[in-house]
Design a protein around this motif. Structure first.
Motif, PDB file in Angstrom:
ATOM      1  N   CYS A  20       0.881  -1.194   0.062  1.00 29.03           N
ATOM      2  CA  CYS A  20       0.221   0.106   0.088  1.00 29.03           C
ATOM      3  C   CYS A  20       0.853   1.245  -0.083  1.00 29.03           C
ATOM      4  CB  CYS A  20      -1.083  -0.091   1.097  1.00 29.03           C
ATOM      5  SG  CYS A  20      -1.892   1.268   1.211  1.00 29.03           S
ATOM      6  N   VAL A  21       0.730   2.123  -0.821  1.00 26.46           N
ATOM      7  CA  VAL A  21       1.446   3.518  -1.105  1.00 26.46           C
ATOM      8  C   VAL A  21       0.468   4.600  -0.307  1.00 26.46           C
ATOM      9  CG1 VAL A  21       2.419   5.185  -2.318  1.00 26.46           C
ATOM     10  CG2 VAL A  21       2.089   2.751  -3.006  1.00 26.46           C
ATOM     11  N   ALA A  61       7.001   1.654 -10.570  1.00 30.55           N
ATOM     12  CA  ALA A  61       5.579   1.373 -10.150  1.00 30.55           C
ATOM     13  C   ALA A  61       4.973   2.087  -9.040  1.00 30.55           C
ATOM     14  CB  ALA A  61       5.495  -0.185  -9.683  1.00 30.55           C
ATOM     15  N   VAL A  62       5.873   2.396  -8.089  1.00 31.77           N
ATOM     16  CA  VAL A  62       5.445   3.321  -7.047  1.00 31.77           C
ATOM     17  C   VAL A  62       5.109   4.920  -7.352  1.00 31.77           C
ATOM     18  CG1 VAL A  62       6.141   4.370  -4.846  1.00 31.77           C
ATOM     19  CG2 VAL A  62       6.381   2.011  -5.295  1.00 31.77           C
ATOM     20  N   LEU A  63       6.109   5.081  -8.225  1.00 31.53           N
ATOM     21  CA  LEU A  63       5.865   6.643  -9.220  1.00 31.53           C
ATOM     22  C   LEU A  63       4.630   6.626  -9.836  1.00 31.53           C
ATOM     23  CD1 LEU A  63       9.503   7.395  -9.920  1.00 31.53           C
ATOM     24  CD2 LEU A  63       8.090   8.731  -8.290  1.00 31.53           C
ATOM     25  N   THR A  85      11.583   3.448  -0.148  1.00 29.02           N
ATOM     26  CA  THR A  85      10.983   1.994  -0.586  1.00 29.02           C
ATOM     27  C   THR A  85      11.238   0.920   0.470  1.00 29.02           C
ATOM     28  OG1 THR A  85      13.249   1.769  -1.483  1.00 29.02           O
ATOM     29  CG2 THR A  85      11.438   2.952  -2.995  1.00 29.02           C
ATOM     30  N   ARG A  86      11.395   1.493   1.822  1.00 25.70           N
ATOM     31  CA  ARG A  86      11.430   0.498   2.920  1.00 25.70           C
ATOM     32  C   ARG A  86      10.091   0.124   3.169  1.00 25.70           C
ATOM     33  NH1 ARG A  86      14.040   2.362   7.918  1.00 25.70           N
ATOM     34  NH2 ARG A  86      12.342   1.875   8.996  1.00 25.70           N
ATOM     35  N   PRO A  87       9.715  -0.990   3.010  1.00 21.99           N
ATOM     36  CA  PRO A  87       8.364  -1.214   3.281  1.00 21.99           C
ATOM     37  C   PRO A  87       8.126  -1.436   4.889  1.00 21.99           C
ATOM     38  CG  PRO A  87       8.884  -2.674   1.688  1.00 21.99           C
ATOM     39  CD  PRO A  87      10.120  -2.151   1.986  1.00 21.99           C
TER      40      PRO A  87
END
Length: 95
Positions: A20-21, A61-63, A85-87
């Motif tokens: 989840c972002v 993908a996050v961007l 990017t550290r989940p």
């Protein structure tokens, strides 16, 4: 013109292959890891989120999620947003 300071997004682990972002105030979307591909979904509810792209790169993908969210909510995201990017686990969302 005054620029806003850079902000980061948080990443929460939903399941083994689903992330989840999160912005400080909103769920921006999700990234689903399917095989070698990262599928970007925009929307705050996974069951209604819309696929906005696919990439072999996690960061890209996050961007995609961030850009899709910012097009719907221009004041919520700055152009200088960067991604941490550290989940984190879903229960450890920071305020």
């Amino acid at each position: 013109m005054r620029l806003s300071p850079p902000r980061t997004v948080d990443i929460a682990i939903v399941s083994e292959n689903l992330y989840c972002v999160l912005s400080p105030n909103d769920t921006m979307g999700f990234v689903d890891h399917v095989g070698r591909v990262f599928v970007a979904h925009s929307g705050s509810d996974l069951s209604h989120a819309v696929e906005v792209g696919q990439s072999l790169s996690w960061d890209e993908a996050v961007l995609m999620v961030v850009k899709a969210h910012s097009s719907r909510h221009p004041s919520a995201v700055t152009k200088s947003m960067s991604c941490s990017t550290r989940p984190r686990s879903a229960g450890s969302r920071s305020a």
